[in-house]
Design a protein around this motif. Sequence first.
Motif, short mmCIF file in Angstrom:
data_model
loop_
_atom_site.label_atom_id
_atom_site.label_comp_id
_atom_site.label_asym_id
_atom_site.label_seq_id
_atom_site.Cartn_x
_atom_site.Cartn_y
_atom_site.Cartn_z
N GLY A 166 0.82 -1.21 0.00
CA GLY A 166 0.00 0.00 0.00
C GLY A 166 0.85 1.26 0.00
O GLY A 166 0.57 2.23 -0.72
N ILE A 167 1.92 1.24 0.79
CA ILE A 167 2.79 2.42 0.84
C ILE A 167 3.52 2.60 -0.48
O ILE A 167 3.63 3.71 -1.02
N ARG A 168 3.98 1.50 -1.07
CA ARG A 168 4.69 1.55 -2.35
C ARG A 168 3.80 2.12 -3.45
O ARG A 168 4.22 2.98 -4.21
N THR A 169 2.59 1.54 -3.53
CA THR A 169 1.72 1.92 -4.64
C THR A 169 0.85 3.12 -4.32
O THR A 169 0.20 3.65 -5.20
N GLY A 170 0.83 3.50 -3.04
CA GLY A 170 0.00 4.63 -2.66
C GLY A 170 -1.49 4.33 -2.65
O GLY A 170 -2.31 5.22 -2.70
N GLN A 171 -1.83 3.05 -2.62
CA GLN A 171 -3.26 2.70 -2.61
C GLN A 171 -3.70 2.34 -1.21
O GLN A 171 -3.15 1.43 -0.58
N ALA A 226 -6.33 0.90 -0.31
CA ALA A 226 -7.00 -0.40 -0.23
C ALA A 226 -6.06 -1.47 0.33
O ALA A 226 -6.46 -2.32 1.13
N TRP A 227 -4.81 -1.42 -0.06
CA TRP A 227 -3.85 -2.42 0.42
C TRP A 227 -3.65 -2.31 1.93
O TRP A 227 -3.53 -3.31 2.61
N ILE A 228 -3.59 -1.09 2.40
CA ILE A 228 -3.42 -0.90 3.84
C ILE A 228 -4.63 -1.43 4.57
O ILE A 228 -4.52 -2.06 5.63
N ARG A 229 -5.80 -1.20 3.94
CA ARG A 229 -7.02 -1.71 4.55
C ARG A 229 -7.00 -3.24 4.63
O ARG A 229 -7.49 -3.82 5.58
N VAL A 230 -6.41 -3.86 3.61
CA VAL A 230 -6.28 -5.32 3.63
C VAL A 230 -5.49 -5.75 4.87
O VAL A 230 -5.86 -6.68 5.58
N GLY A 231 -4.43 -5.00 5.14
CA GLY A 231 -3.62 -5.30 6.33
C GLY A 231 -4.45 -5.19 7.60
O GLY A 231 -4.37 -6.03 8.50
N ARG A 232 -5.28 -4.16 7.64
CA ARG A 232 -6.11 -3.94 8.82
C ARG A 232 -7.09 -5.10 9.02
O ARG A 232 -7.22 -5.64 10.11
N TYR A 233 -7.76 -5.48 7.91
CA TYR A 233 -8.72 -6.57 8.05
C TYR A 233 -8.03 -7.89 8.35
O TYR A 233 -8.58 -8.75 9.04
N SER A 241 -3.12 7.71 10.85
CA SER A 241 -3.11 7.07 9.53
C SER A 241 -1.69 6.93 8.97
O SER A 241 -1.41 6.02 8.21
N VAL A 242 -0.80 7.85 9.35
CA VAL A 242 0.55 7.78 8.79
C VAL A 242 1.32 6.58 9.36
O VAL A 242 1.98 5.85 8.63
N SER A 243 1.20 6.41 10.66
CA SER A 243 1.95 5.32 11.30
C SER A 243 1.31 3.96 11.03
O SER A 243 2.00 2.94 11.08
N VAL A 252 2.78 0.23 11.80
CA VAL A 252 2.37 -0.45 13.03
C VAL A 252 1.85 -1.85 12.69
O VAL A 252 2.21 -2.84 13.31
N LEU A 253 1.01 -1.91 11.64
CA LEU A 253 0.46 -3.20 11.23
C LEU A 253 1.58 -4.14 10.80
O LEU A 253 1.59 -5.32 11.14
N MET A 254 2.54 -3.59 10.07
CA MET A 254 3.64 -4.42 9.57
C MET A 254 4.44 -4.99 10.75
O MET A 254 4.68 -6.20 10.82
N ILE A 255 4.82 -4.13 11.68
CA ILE A 255 5.67 -4.58 12.79
C ILE A 255 4.94 -5.57 13.68
O ILE A 255 5.47 -6.64 14.02
#
Lengths: 654, 171
Positions: A27-32, A34-41, A119-121, A125-128
Motif C-alpha cells: 500500500g505504501i509503495r503503490t499509494g493505494q 486499499a492495500w493498507i485496509r487489507v492489512g487492517r482486516y 493514519s501515517v503510522s 504499526v500493522l507491519m511490525i
Amino acid sequence: MWIEVGHFAAILALVLSVTQMVAPMVGIRTGQLAWIRVGRYSAFAVFGLLTIASATLIHAFMTHDFSVTYVAQNSSLKLPTFYLATAMWGGHEGSLLLWAWLMSFFIAVAAWKHWKTHSVSMPWVLMILGGVTLGFLCLVLLLSSPFERLLMIPPDGRDLNPLLQDPGMVFHPPFLYLGYVGFAVPYAFAMAALITGQAKDEWILATRRWTLFAWTMLTTGIVFGAYWAYYELGWGGYWAWDPVENASFMPWLTGTAFLHSIMVQERRQMFKVWNLFLIITTFSLSLLGTFLVRSGVLSSVHAFATDPGRGMYILGFMAVMLLFSFGILVWRSEALKADNRMDAVVCRESTFLFNNLFLLVGAITVLLGTLYPLALEAFAGAKVTVGPPYFNKVFIPVMLGLLLLMGMGPLISWRRAAQGQLKKNFVIPAILAVVGIPIALFLGIDHPYAIVTVMLIMFVGSSHFIDFKRGVHSRMQSGSSNPFSAIWRMVGRNKRRYGGLTVHIGILVMCAGFIGSGMFQEVQTVIMQPGDKVKLSGWELTLDRYHKVRKDNWTATEAVIIAVREDGHSVTATPQKRKYDNHEMETTEASIFSYFWEDLYVVLGDRIPGRGWAIKAYRNPLIGWVWYGSFIIALGAIVALFQGRRLKKTQEAN
Amino acid sequence: MRHLLQWSMCVLALLVVTPVMAQEAEPAKQGTVKAEDPRESLVRKIASELRCAVCQSQSVYDSNSGLAKDMLKVVRDKVHAGEQEDDIRRYFLERYGDYIYMEPVMNSRNMALWAGPFAALLFGAFGLWFAIRNWYNPNTKSASKADKNSDEATSGDMKSRIQKELDSIDM
C-alpha cells in the motif's frame, strides 16, 4: 475433529499475519489505501482465527479429548472443571498460544482505534505487529504445537502440575502476558514513528494509555505470582529472586522508567532517543523473559519444558528484533535531536533522568544476577550461585536511591526550581526523615538498609502529603467551599498526576510490608502429636488431630490445629500435605490467616515415625501490606488511566 | 491408609530431629507445650545460605528434595555437635566448591557481579551530571525573571489565576 479446526484456524492466522505484514507495505509503495485496509482486516481476521484456535483447545480440555497430546499431558478425568478450562495455559504450548491470542487481540484493538487518528503510522504499526505475531505463531505451530494428536489414546491424562492447580496460578500468566503483550503496541508505534520520521511526539500520546495499561497488568501479574508463591509453595516467603521471577521483573523496571520519562517528552520535547531506547528495551526484555522461561535454559518451578530448539528459535527471534529496532534507532537518531534545552540543573527533568538511571541500574543488576551464572558456565566452565543474599545486598541500595528521588520529584518544579522554594519544600520531609531513625530503632529495626527505608518512607510520605495538602489549600482559597469537593475536583482535573502519586503511596505501603515480613518473621518448627501445644508470640497453637482428606484428584493428610490469640480470638488451621493421584510430588497447602498487622501461617511438614509430624508455624508481620500496597498501586494506575483526551487539547492549545 | 504411611516413611522425614525432643517424645504425652530448639535458628541461618545442590535457586532450608533434607540433617547434626558456623560453612565449601553458597563469593572472578551495578550507577550518574550541565543553557534570562515575578506576586488574585492555569495543564 474440533482440534483440527483449531489447528487449521491457527495456520490460517499465520498466513494472514504475513498478509498483515506485506499488504500495508504494498500500500505504501503503490499509494493505494486499499492495500493498507487489507492489512487492517487481516489483523481482525487473525484475532478471530486465534480465538477459534484457543476455543477449540479449551473445548478439547473440557471434553477430555486425550487424543490431543497437550490435553493428555496437562489434564485428567478428575481435574476440577475450573482448572480444566485454565489448563489451557498450564503448559508450554498452550501458554504460547495464549500469548499469541492476547497479542492478536491487542493488535485488533489498536488497528480499530488508531486507524483514523494515526493514519501515517498505521501501515508500519500493522507491519511490525504482524511480524511479531508471525514470529510467535511460527513458534506455536512449528516447534510447540498444542494441536498435535496422539496415536495411542490414553484412558486418562497425566494431570496438571499440582503446583498449578491453584487460583493464583490461574490469573498469574494471563496478567503477565497482558503486560508483556501490552508493551508491543507502544513499541510498534515507536518504531513506526522512527521509520516515518514524521510523528515526533504523536506516538507517545497515542500509546500513553497502552503503556500505562501494560504496566498495570504487568504489576498485577507479578503480584499474583508473588501471592501464589506465598500461599502455594509453603515456605513463608513470597519472592525468592528466582530467575523466572527476575525475568518478569526486568521489563517492569524499564517499563517504569519509560512511564516516567515519556512525561518529560510530552511536556518538554526532550529525551526522544532515550524514550525509544527504553521502549525497545522493555519489549525485548519481555521477549527475553519468554526465552528464559520457555527455553529451559533456567530450569525452575516455572520451566516445564526443556527444549533447546525452542530456545534457539526465541533467541534468533530476539536477535532479529533487536538488530531491526536498534539499527533503525541509530540510523534515525540524527532526526530526533531535542528541541528544548534545560533551563536549570535542578528541576523535575533531572529527577526523572536520575529516576531512569536508578531503574535502569536496577534492571542491569537483575539481568547481571540472572545471566551471570549462565555466562560463567558457558565461557569459563565454572559454576556460581547468585541467590537472594546477592540481590538483597546490591539491588536494595539502588532502589533506596530511587525511593529518595520519589520523594523529591513531586516537590521540584518543572524547568527550574527556585532555591528558596526548594528549601521550604524540603525542610519538613527532611526533619521527618531524621525522626525516622529513632522510630526505626524503637521498633527494633537494626539493619541499616531497613533503617534507611523507614527514613525514606517518612520522607516520601510527608513530601507527598505536603504536595497534596498544598493543592487542596490553594483550591480552597480559590473558591471551593469544603475540602472534600476540593480534593474531588483536584484529583478529577489531574487524574494522571494524582493517580501517579497514589501509586507512590502504594509503593510505600509495600515497603513497610517488606520490612515487616522480611525482618520480623518468627518461626517455630516443632514435632507435634495430638494434644501438644506450641507458642508463637501472641498465639498458642494446639494440635487437635490428624486425619485424611480425599477430594477431586488428590488425597491429603490434614492437621487440625486450634490457634488462640492472646485476646481470645480463635481460629482453626488446617494445613495439608497433598498427594495428587498422577504425580509423585507432594504439595504443601499452608493454612493462612490474614490480619491487618500479621499473618498466621501454618505448614504441615514431614512425618517423623513414632513421634508425630513436623509443624512449621510462622508469624509474618505486615505481610498483608504487600498486597494492600499492590491494591493501592492498581487503584492509582486505574485513576491515571481515566485521563482522557484532554491531554491532546492542551497540547494543541500550546 | 497403610500405603500412604509406608510411602511417607520412605520419603522420610529428616526434618527437625532434635535430641531434646527425642527425650520427651517416647511416651506420647498429651498436652506438652513444645518449643523450638534454641539451636534451630542457627541451623536455619546456615541452611538458608546454602544452595540445594540439585535444585534451581532454592536453599537447603526451603527445598523439599531428598538431598536438601540430607544436607539439612548434616547441618543440624553439626550445629548440635557444637561446631562453629564458619567451620560448617567451610565443610560444605570443601565438598561442593563456592557454588554451594547462595551468596556469590567476593573474589576476582565475581568482580563483575559485585562491582558491576555500582560501577554502572557511578558511571551513569557522572554521565548524567555532565549531560545535564551541557544541556543547561544559562542564557534563558527571561525564565528567571518570570520566576522572580511569580515569587513576588503571591497575592490572591494572581494565585487563583495560576491555579486556573495549572488546572488546564496535566502534570
